[in-house]
Design an enzyme around this catalytic site. Structure first.
Site, PDB file in Angstrom:
ATOM      1  N   CYS A  24       0.842  -1.237  -0.132  1.00  0.00           N
ATOM      2  CA  CYS A  24      -0.103  -0.079   0.004  1.00  0.00           C
ATOM      3  C   CYS A  24       0.670   1.344   0.095  1.00  0.00           C
ATOM      4  O   CYS A  24       1.515   1.514  -0.885  1.00  0.00           O
ATOM      5  CB  CYS A  24      -0.749   0.103   1.139  1.00  0.00           C
ATOM      6  N   HIS A  42      -3.794  -5.021  -0.697  1.00  0.00           N
ATOM      7  CA  HIS A  42      -3.285  -5.292   0.663  1.00  0.00           C
ATOM      8  C   HIS A  42      -3.320  -6.949   0.350  1.00  0.00           C
ATOM      9  O   HIS A  42      -4.343  -7.675   0.563  1.00  0.00           O
ATOM     10  CB  HIS A  42      -4.397  -5.301   1.502  1.00  0.00           C
ATOM     11  N   GLU A  58      -2.291  -9.084   2.700  1.00  0.00           N
ATOM     12  CA  GLU A  58      -2.888  -9.729   3.933  1.00  0.00           C
ATOM     13  C   GLU A  58      -4.249  -9.715   4.076  1.00  0.00           C
ATOM     14  O   GLU A  58      -4.776 -10.300   5.168  1.00  0.00           O
ATOM     15  CB  GLU A  58      -2.030  -8.899   5.173  1.00  0.00           C
TER      16      GLU A  58
END
Length: 208
Positions: A85, A190, A192
């Site tokens: 990001c 992202h 994650e």
């Protein structure tokens, strides 16, 4: 192998930490720190980023010697580094969020506000969107084109050299959502927060 996630007080990075630990299990040592010596001795580094370009750059600069240590790691020693990001955005020369702010200058380019076409597209760009893989990247091993990833951002990285772009996403325009330049990798989305495919990207980075 030692993978360091840089914790420089840029916001909540618990989901990044948890995802890397889930993928690494007991095979890889995951360290969360801004200690310069530990970064230097790492095999790989992850640079997360939440909030604005300026706030993240300011937070990096507040820790004495950190930007120099990261540049030494990625540019001089050419060890693998993943920016997530705003972590990716900071690779740029300059960013225009809040105010004009100098970036790390690792990949020439700028970070500008996404063109929302006079309000036709909502900002921030939040949610799942398809990625178009335009260049085979090590982090996209066994990731199918047009896979969905999770985004939260209002600004985009516009590199001068289009050859570094490994994936784009369509949101008002073709937004750069992944780059690869030698040992430097970055995702605007992202991983994650991108479910199993995101974990696969993390696994690919760990296995580079």
């Amino acid at each position: 192998m030692k993978v360091t996630i840089v914790d420089y007080n840029s916001g909540n990075i618990s989901s990044v930490i948890n995802s890397f630990k889930e993928v690494a299990k007991d095979k890889v040592n995951i360290e969360v720190t801004a200690d310069l010596n530990k970064i230097n001795s790492s095999d790989k580094v992850v640079l997360p980023g939440q909030g604005s370009f300026k706030s993240c750059v300011d937070a990096l600069n507040k820790i004495n010697g950190l930007t120099e240590a990261l540049s030494e790691f990625a540019i001089n020693n050419k060890k693998p580094l993943l920016g997530i990001c705003v972590g990716l955005q900071m690779f740029a020369d300059i960013g225009y969020e809040e105010t004009e702010t100098k970036g790390l200058g690792w990949i020439s380019g700028k970070v500008s506000k996404v063109d929302n076409q006079n309000g036709k597209y909502k900002l921030p760009h939040i949610g799942w969107n398809q990625i178009n893989i335009v260049k085979q990247s090590k982090i996209f091993e066994n990731i199918e084109n047009n896979s969905h990833m999770y985004f939260v951002h209002s600004y985009e990285f516009i590199p001068e050299d289009k050859n570094v772009i490994s994936a784009t996403t369509d949101y008002s325009t073709n937004i750069v959502c992944s780059v690869e330049k030698e040992n430097i990798f970055g995702t605007q989305f992202h991983p994650e927060k991108s479910d199993k495919l995101g974990l696969k990207i993390i696994d690919n980075f760990i296995n580079i």
